[in-house]
Design a protein around this motif. Structure first.
Motif, PDB file in Angstrom:
ATOM      1  N   LEU A 148       0.843  -1.190   0.000  1.00  0.00           N
ATOM      2  CA  LEU A 148       0.000   0.000   0.000  1.00  0.00           C
ATOM      3  C   LEU A 148       0.879   1.241   0.000  1.00  0.00           C
ATOM      4  N   ILE A 149       0.719   2.068  -1.019  1.00  0.00           N
ATOM      5  CA  ILE A 149       1.432   3.344  -1.072  1.00  0.00           C
ATOM      6  C   ILE A 149       0.473   4.406  -0.536  1.00  0.00           C
ATOM      7  N   PHE A 150       0.698   4.805   0.709  1.00  0.00           N
ATOM      8  CA  PHE A 150      -0.221   5.693   1.422  1.00  0.00           C
ATOM      9  C   PHE A 150       0.323   7.114   1.482  1.00  0.00           C
ATOM     10  N   SER A 151      -0.588   8.077   1.381  1.00  0.00           N
ATOM     11  CA  SER A 151      -0.219   9.478   1.591  1.00  0.00           C
ATOM     12  C   SER A 151      -1.408  10.199   2.223  1.00  0.00           C
ATOM     13  N   ASP A 152      -1.116  11.287   2.930  1.00  0.00           N
ATOM     14  CA  ASP A 152      -2.138  12.110   3.584  1.00  0.00           C
ATOM     15  C   ASP A 152      -2.148  13.469   2.899  1.00  0.00           C
ATOM     16  N   ALA A 153      -3.254  13.781   2.218  1.00  0.00           N
ATOM     17  CA  ALA A 153      -3.328  15.016   1.424  1.00  0.00           C
ATOM     18  C   ALA A 153      -3.663  16.244   2.259  1.00  0.00           C
ATOM     19  N   GLN A 154      -3.961  16.055   3.529  1.00  0.00           N
ATOM     20  CA  GLN A 154      -4.255  17.167   4.431  1.00  0.00           C
ATOM     21  C   GLN A 154      -5.346  18.084   3.886  1.00  0.00           C
ATOM     22  N   GLN A 155      -6.392  17.473   3.332  1.00  0.00           N
ATOM     23  CA  GLN A 155      -7.581  18.170   2.835  1.00  0.00           C
ATOM     24  C   GLN A 155      -7.315  19.043   1.604  1.00  0.00           C
ATOM     25  N   LYS A 156      -6.230  18.767   0.889  1.00  0.00           N
ATOM     26  CA  LYS A 156      -5.897  19.593  -0.277  1.00  0.00           C
ATOM     27  C   LYS A 156      -5.907  18.741  -1.551  1.00  0.00           C
ATOM     28  N   GLN A 157      -6.735  19.164  -2.503  1.00  0.00           N
ATOM     29  CA  GLN A 157      -6.859  18.409  -3.748  1.00  0.00           C
ATOM     30  C   GLN A 157      -5.536  18.364  -4.509  1.00  0.00           C
ATOM     31  N   GLU A 158      -4.791  19.463  -4.482  1.00  0.00           N
ATOM     32  CA  GLU A 158      -3.530  19.485  -5.226  1.00  0.00           C
ATOM     33  C   GLU A 158      -2.550  18.434  -4.695  1.00  0.00           C
ATOM     34  N   ASN A 159      -2.621  18.161  -3.393  1.00  0.00           N
ATOM     35  CA  ASN A 159      -1.754  17.126  -2.817  1.00  0.00           C
ATOM     36  C   ASN A 159      -2.170  15.737  -3.295  1.00  0.00           C
ATOM     37  N   GLN A 160      -3.477  15.530  -3.417  1.00  0.00           N
ATOM     38  CA  GLN A 160      -3.954  14.245  -3.915  1.00  0.00           C
ATOM     39  C   GLN A 160      -3.550  14.033  -5.371  1.00  0.00           C
ATOM     40  N   ILE A 161      -3.695  15.067  -6.181  1.00  0.00           N
ATOM     41  CA  ILE A 161      -3.339  14.966  -7.597  1.00  0.00           C
ATOM     42  C   ILE A 161      -1.846  14.685  -7.748  1.00  0.00           C
ATOM     43  N   SER A 162      -1.038  15.358  -6.953  1.00  0.00           N
ATOM     44  CA  SER A 162       0.408  15.124  -6.992  1.00  0.00           C
ATOM     45  C   SER A 162       0.746  13.682  -6.605  1.00  0.00           C
ATOM     46  N   ALA A 163       0.062  13.163  -5.580  1.00  0.00           N
ATOM     47  CA  ALA A 163       0.302  11.786  -5.136  1.00  0.00           C
ATOM     48  C   ALA A 163      -0.112  10.787  -6.203  1.00  0.00           C
ATOM     49  N   ILE A 164      -1.216  11.055  -6.883  1.00  0.00           N
ATOM     50  CA  ILE A 164      -1.674  10.159  -7.950  1.00  0.00           C
ATOM     51  C   ILE A 164      -0.657  10.128  -9.084  1.00  0.00           C
ATOM     52  N   ARG A 165      -0.156  11.285  -9.461  1.00  0.00           N
ATOM     53  CA  ARG A 165       0.827  11.334 -10.553  1.00  0.00           C
ATOM     54  C   ARG A 165       2.113  10.600 -10.181  1.00  0.00           C
ATOM     55  N   SER A 166       2.488  10.684  -8.916  1.00  0.00           N
ATOM     56  CA  SER A 166       3.653   9.942  -8.445  1.00  0.00           C
ATOM     57  C   SER A 166       3.405   8.437  -8.555  1.00  0.00           C
ATOM     58  N   CYS A 167       2.199   8.017  -8.199  1.00  0.00           N
ATOM     59  CA  CYS A 167       1.852   6.591  -8.278  1.00  0.00           C
ATOM     60  C   CYS A 167       1.806   6.104  -9.719  1.00  0.00           C
ATOM     61  N   ILE A 168       1.320   6.955 -10.623  1.00  0.00           N
ATOM     62  CA  ILE A 168       1.307   6.593 -12.050  1.00  0.00           C
ATOM     63  C   ILE A 168       2.739   6.381 -12.529  1.00  0.00           C
ATOM     64  N   ALA A 169       3.632   7.276 -12.120  1.00  0.00           N
ATOM     65  CA  ALA A 169       5.043   7.163 -12.519  1.00  0.00           C
ATOM     66  C   ALA A 169       5.680   5.888 -11.974  1.00  0.00           C
ATOM     67  N   GLN A 170       5.217   5.444 -10.810  1.00  0.00           N
ATOM     68  CA  GLN A 170       5.753   4.220 -10.204  1.00  0.00           C
ATOM     69  C   GLN A 170       5.158   2.951 -10.811  1.00  0.00           C
TER      70      GLN A 170
END
Length: 328
Positions: free
Chosen positions: A77-99
């Motif tokens: 499980l690659i987990f991240s906490d976006a702290q209620q910010k959509q931009e953080n979620q989008i960044s995390a998704i793009r990182s996961c796509i790259a992985q």
């Protein structure tokens, strides 16, 4: 048989053999088909989970369910906490796509603004499961949605007020995060099912948190003193915060008719103490269902595009008995 005829038969057979080879017929030793790709197991699975935050007991339980299920099954499980910010979620998704993860499980902080990153995941052939809340994007951009029907939760809450205030009255609404699927759906369902003799005096967001629920309720009590018959909370954490303000104002349990959504241990305690008259369940323990869905998607198996959790409504008369069994 004459020699001439025999030569002709042999020649035809040789020509036939040659034509087969020329047309690409494999030799006998290469006839066996390549073995089918082995299906993935949970131990082969990598799931990206960009959690939207930790704003409530519900969200904490949701995160724990995902982590514990992954650990039990052997899922990475690659987990991240976006702290209620959509931009953080989008960044995390793009990182996961790259992985190159197998599946992305997304609990979206708000409904809008996901089309571009969902298209990126689709182009990378990584299926996305929308978890808990909803998105307004084209449904073809994600593989499935699993969670609660927020409009049904709103309608169930309205049905409780219709019973609690049969002769009508004035109520207030503490709404969830503005633009979130939960807040939008609950508000819509609530208004559709609420009896016309019950008036919503005001609605303000408390962002699903205790910390913001309290000051919103304090402001409500000052502005609408003497006019309030009930309060609708979009989640238990806001209800817990609001009750602190209600107590401080000298209001006693039962003076206001109050209904919340979640069914957390905190909400059950409010029912036991007489503050809530009903708590509409929203089940956060989605880990097992999400992982089952993720494995099927990783193996190319068909899945239902919409999967709903099984939920009910709880009342004070059973709250004390059920509290010890609550997992969140």
């Amino acid at each position: 048989m004459s020699k001439k005829l025999l030569y002709n038969v042999v020649a035809v057979l040789m020509l036939f053999s040659f034509l087969l080879t020329a047309c690409g017929a494999p030799a006998a030793e290469t006839q066996a088909a390549a073995p089918a790709a082995a299906k993935k197991t949970y131990k082969d699975l990598t799931v990206c989970f960009p959690q939207l935050g930790a704003e409530s007991d519900w969200r904490t339980a949701n995160t724990a369910s995902m982590k514990q299920t992954a650990e039990t099954l052997g899922v990475k499980l690659i987990f991240s906490d976006a702290q209620q910010k959509q931009e953080n979620q989008i960044s995390a998704i793009r990182s996961c796509i790259a992985q190159g993860v197998d599946v992305i499980a997304l609990p979206p902080v708000v409904e809008t603004g996901w089309d571009a990153v969902l298209q990126e995941a689709k182009d990378a052939k990584i299926p996305v499961i929308v978890v808990d809340r909803s998105v307004s994007a084209d449904p073809s951009l994600y593989a499935a949605h699993i969670g609660s029907d927020m409009e049904i939760e709103g309608k169930r809450s309205a049905a409780e007020f219709n019973k609690l205030l049969p002769n009508g009255g004035n109520i207030l609404e503490l709404s969830g995060t503005t633009g979130s699927g939960a807040a939008v759906g609950r508000a819509k369902g609530f208004r559709e099912a609420l009896n016309p003799n019950i008036k919503i005096l005001d609605s303000q967001t408390g962002n699903f948190t205790r910390a913001e629920g309290k000051p919103v309720m304090e402001a409500f009590l000052k502005k609408y003193a003497g006019q309030i018959d009930g309060v609708f909370f979009h989640n238990d954490d806001m209800a817990i915060g609001a009750v602190e303000a209600i107590k401080a104002a000298g209001i006693k349990p039962g003076d206001l008719k109050m209904v919340s959504i979640d069914g957390t241990r905190g909400g059950f305690q409010l029912m036991i103490d007489g503050w809530l008259q009903a708590d509409v369940e929203c089940n956060p323990l989605l880990g097992p269902q999400v992982m089952d869905l993720a494995l099927k998607l990783a193996n190319g198996e068909p899945v239902a595009h919409e999967a709903l959790t099984d939920e009910s409504v709880y009342y004070p008369d059973k709250a004390k008995e059920l509290l010890p069994t609550r997992q969140y």
